[in-house]
Design an enzyme around this catalytic site. Structure first.
Site, PDB file in Angstrom:
ATOM      1  CE  LYS A 184     -50.385  -6.988   6.655  1.00 46.67           C
ATOM      2  NZ  LYS A 184     -50.382  -5.876   5.473  1.00 46.67           N
TER       3      LYS A 184
ATOM      4  CG  HIS B 145     -46.179  -0.509   9.709  1.00 47.18           C
ATOM      5  ND1 HIS B 145     -45.792   0.641   9.531  1.00 47.18           N
ATOM      6  CD2 HIS B 145     -45.470  -1.294   8.906  1.00 47.18           C
ATOM      7  CE1 HIS B 145     -44.795   0.709   8.822  1.00 47.18           C
ATOM      8  NE2 HIS B 145     -44.737  -0.508   8.160  1.00 47.18           N
TER       9      HIS B 145
ATOM     10  CG  HIS C 223     -51.099   1.860  11.497  1.00 47.24           C
ATOM     11  ND1 HIS C 223     -52.288   2.258  10.475  1.00 47.24           N
ATOM     12  CD2 HIS C 223     -50.538   0.789  10.842  1.00 47.24           C
ATOM     13  CE1 HIS C 223     -52.349   1.305   9.578  1.00 47.24           C
ATOM     14  NE2 HIS C 223     -51.346   0.448   9.846  1.00 47.24           N
TER      15      HIS C 223
END
Length: 579
Positions: free
Chosen positions: A138, A141, A144
């Site tokens: 992924k 994000h 994070h």
């Protein structure tokens, strides 16, 4: 340095009470600066002397403090002692204060504050910090970001205080979600698209297969089958999974470099998957593994031992769970690194998970479980770019750089820069960090670009501007602060004294940050320093002053710049020298 003066006060107290000087050090603190007037420099808490057994409880407090004040003798360092509401106030000889502080900042800039008696008990440990911990396959994000910068601050602080720090990025690289991604890639994936824009393609596949799984039950079964094959070590499934992992780690490293963050180890759930059976076997041997009616494996973590609270460590089909792998990871790390303390940095939604983890480790009779800590943080709302709501960190970093570059271009005070984009990047990232660290990290907050990038107020831009302005002052004076000698008698004015008194508190602020693992104390200290410097800069000109006055003021501003730079580095901010 503050410890020199604490030691002088403690020596007098040692003479009166007959205890070692070290007993008194924690009870002596620097007094926060008053903007209205120059006040005392240190205070002694009589309550602290009562709590550590030096003074007996009871009796008339006022009489006690007055008697103690009369017993302490002024000397060349301590000019005055007076009773106060909480104990005693001490005034230090301001010439000795200026000479001592600025001499140490000149001779040992890196050691100022961190080599203090107050911090002696915080050094010499081995600290493992697990932070950031995004999920592979992924894009990074934005959620994070907080774990990354908070964990980086804690690691920087622990290292500065003389500890060996092991920085671990524990990647989410195992579990049922990879069953879904693997099944999805087998249906929808393209190796060509993977080569062109790997993470975007994996993200698109994951979103699409999730959508299709809502109406197609066979996809869920394919996902379960793919994950079973992974756990069984199927070569083809593992090869695909490894490709996802390698691509992701390389992409993450590029973003960490932009943030100035590094890791000693990239670990992950997959590293400890093979150990989960050993954990389950150990739990069974210790009589801790129970079975529910549904066949799941659980550990009783209730205080009464009545199963009113338990943690699930194994599914009914025999596969492991996230917490099982976390137990395996903790045991493995203790054996491998023999840490003194382990700190996990995640959002507050995982508090129950870490309560269960630490409870399981304690049930397994691991004494070091008491030295594991979870640092929980709140959520950020309202992060968006010109293109709308975002979930990816890189978009936020690009937006911060773009907006800062625009602001710098519109500012009349912007200097000619060798690399405006690099400066905009550093200032933009510092603005993000300062916005994040302003309050208790456990609190949620709303993100607003206009407020984050303001040059006025307590912002990252103001922090960087103050540092750059001090650097400019040093350049204009052609290295005058490099000369060791100066006359401290030229630093007896109110503004100089306020800066010096504020610097006395640096080690106390670091100690408080270490105790609570909260960056806001250091940030608030640095912001106050910036405001004090701004006032002094207006009233204490260097250029045009007599040489001896200019030299003394230059040393004062150089010392302030050193502490500002050191503190910014601990927060994870790269100071800029020009902007």
């Amino acid at each position: 340095m503050a410890c020199f003066f604490r030691r002088k006060i403690a020596a007098q107290l040692s003479r009166i009470f007959g205890h070692k000087e070290d007993v008194f050090i924690p009870a002596i603190s620097a007094i926060p600066v008053s903007r209205k007037q120059v006040g005392p420099d240190f205070q002694l808490s009589v309550n602290d002397l009562v709590s550590n057994g030096v003074l007996s409880a009871g009796g008339d407090f006022k009489t006690k403090t007055e008697l103690l004040a009369r017993q302490i003798q002024p000397d060349e360092v301590i000019e005055d002692i007076a009773p106060s509401r909480g104990g005693l106030h001490f005034r230090i000889n301001k010439i000795i204060l200026a000479k001592t502080l600025l001499k140490q900042l000149h001779e040992d800039p890196g050691g100022f504050g961190v080599r203090s008696d107050l911090l002696r008990g915080t050094s010499g440990k081995r600290t493992l910090v697990e932070f950031s911990s995004p999920n592979i396959a992924k894009k990074f994000h934005a959620g994070h970001l907080r774990s990354t910068i908070i964990g980086n601050f804690i690691s920087n602080l622990k290292a500065a205080l003389g500890n060996e720090v092991i920085r671990v990025n524990y990647l989410g690289d195992w579990g049922m979600q990879f069953g879904l991604l693997g099944a999805g890639f087998q249906r929808l994936g393209s190796q060509d698209k993977l080569r062109q824009n790997a993470l975007q393609h994996l993200f698109d596949v994951y979103v699409q297969v999730n959508r299709e799984a809502e109406s197609d039950g066979t996809i869920q079964e394919e996902a379960r089958q793919f994950f079973r094959l992974l756990e069984q070590g199927d070569e083809r499934s593992l090869l695909l999974w490894k490709q996802f992992r390698d691509i992701t780690v390389e992409e993450y490293k590029r973003i960490y470099k932009r943030l100035g963050v590094h890791f000693d180890h990239y670990s992950g759930e997959s590293f400890h998957q093979a150990m989960t059976q050993d954990v389950l076997h150990q739990l069974k041997q210790q009589g801790l593994l129970k079975r529910t009616q549904k066949g799941t494996g659980v550990v009783d973590i209730s205080s009464a031992g009545d199963m009113s609270s338990y943690a699930t460590v194994q599914r009914s089909d025999g596969t492991s769970l996230y917490i099982t792998r976390d137990v395996a990871a903790a045991l493995d790390r203790k054996e491998k690194y023999d840490f003194d303390e382990m700190i996990y940095v995640t959002d507050k939604s995982q508090e129950n998970h870490f309560h269960q983890l630490f409870s399981i480790l304690q049930a397994m009779q691991q004494p070091w479980a008491q030295r594991c800590r979870h640092v929980a943080f709140g959520l950020v709302q309202g992060m968006s770019t010109r293109r709308g709501e975002v979930v990816f960190l890189e978009d936020i970093l690009d937006e911060a750089r773009h907006r800062m570059l625009t602001n710098m271009g519109n500012s009349k005070t912007t200097k000619d820069l060798d690399d405006p984009e690099d400066t905009a990047e550093k200032v933009g990232i510092s603005a993000l960090i300062v916005q994040d660290f302003k309050g208790p990290i456990r609190s949620d907050y709303r993100f607003e670009w206009e407020r984050v990038l303001q040059s006025q107020g307590d912002t990252g831009v103001f922090l960087q501007y103050t540092h750059a302005r001090l650097c400019s002052l040093m350049r204009m004076q052609d290295g005058g602060a490099e000369e060791a000698n100066f006359d401290p008698e030229h630093l007896l004015d109110k503004r100089s004294t306020q800066i010096l008194q504020h610097l006395l508190r640096y080690d106390e602020v670091l100690h408080q940050c270490d105790q609570e693992l909260q960056p806001r104390y250091l940030l608030n200290f640095l912001m106050t320093l910036c405001h004090l410097v701004a006032s002094a800069h207006k009233e204490l000109p260097v250029k045009g002053s007599p040489p001896a006055v200019a030299q003394a003021r230059l040393h004062l501003f150089a010392g302030a710049r050193t502490v500002l730079s050191n503190g910014m580095g601990l927060l994870g901010i790269t100071p800029v020298n020009k902007m």
